[in-house]
Scaffold this active site. Sequence first.
Site, short mmCIF file in Angstrom:
data_model
loop_
_atom_site.label_atom_id
_atom_site.label_comp_id
_atom_site.label_asym_id
_atom_site.label_seq_id
_atom_site.Cartn_x
_atom_site.Cartn_y
_atom_site.Cartn_z
N SER A 70 46.24 25.85 5.29
CA SER A 70 45.28 25.00 5.97
C SER A 70 44.58 24.09 4.96
O SER A 70 45.23 23.33 4.26
CB SER A 70 44.28 25.86 6.76
N ASP A 210 47.96 25.83 12.84
CA ASP A 210 47.40 26.20 11.55
C ASP A 210 48.01 27.48 10.99
O ASP A 210 48.08 28.50 11.67
CB ASP A 210 45.89 26.37 11.71
#
Length: 351
Positions: A70, A210
């Site tokens: 991320s 994500d």
Amino acid sequence: MQQPQSRRSHGTIFHRREQLDWPLDDFRVLSIDGGGIKGILPAAVLAECERRFLKGGSAASYFDMIAGTSTGGIIALGLGAGMRAEEVLQIYLRHGAEIFPQPWIPPIPFGRSLRSIYQFARDLAVYRYDREPLERVLRDCFGNRTLGSLDKRLNIPTFDGFNEVNVLKTPHHPDFRLDWREKLVTVALATSAAPTFFSTYRNGTRHFADGGVWANNPVMVALVDAVSCFDVDRHKINILTLGCGDQDLRMTDCQIRFGGMFHWRNIIESAMHLQSQNALGQAGLLIGRDRMLRLTSAPTLEPIALDDFGRASRELPAQAKRLVEEHSERLEALFDTTRPCATFYHGPRRP
């Protein structure tokens, strides 16, 4: 009728990967957690290390492998593309308010309680932020560069198609044939498509979410890749693992008594925290905790939200300086010798 997309895992090998010779006495890994705008903390830690130990040189030059999830993936990609940590940090400080603008909330009367309920109800129905400002910043930084154009080994976790995990990798082993053509912008947007903040990221027929959903702390992703790809003694691996700030997790009376989505609305953040604890424990068992340095800020009564640019930009750079000061001896030892450029087996840098 549309045919189902072939899964990445359909190409999985079922024998042990051939380990490549490793010419050095040790193997050094940098692992960077996810954490939204709180990526300011690990970026600032590395920038402070560059100032103190490297006379402004690049922190990436001192590691054999970099893993990031991320926001940590964005930092890892920046470092892999030749940016200094200070340059990456400035991107966060200059553009954080554009990427995570303060949401507009109608002037509901009767105080903050109704405003909080409105925000929660909105978040249940739709993602919070537009991806375009983030994508614009990433395109300005990376242009059309691909994973195959770098000279550092990278591991970037993401979540593909809502049916399997992915780790997007540079071609640092002959088996890694799939990802070297991927643009850095695509990889960055794929790993950072946090489900509550942004829509899933679509690239052709693929949908990414994500990587923090399953590997917010990618330390074990990097460690497994290192020992499976290279003939290196696991007791000679050194890891610098950087977090974005820990927080204490306590179950409330309402969570215990009632359950339900409202009371457990922060379950994703809890899962990310617990995954990180587990990954650190596993890595420590494999290489010894004395060979792993974990830097992150201590829990506070009022943790910084993943999208709170104001507090993150005000508080985290100072916390990063304190962390580097407290661990300066061990950090300086990690930044004593530059590492050779990686050998890639596919793409434009193939020998």
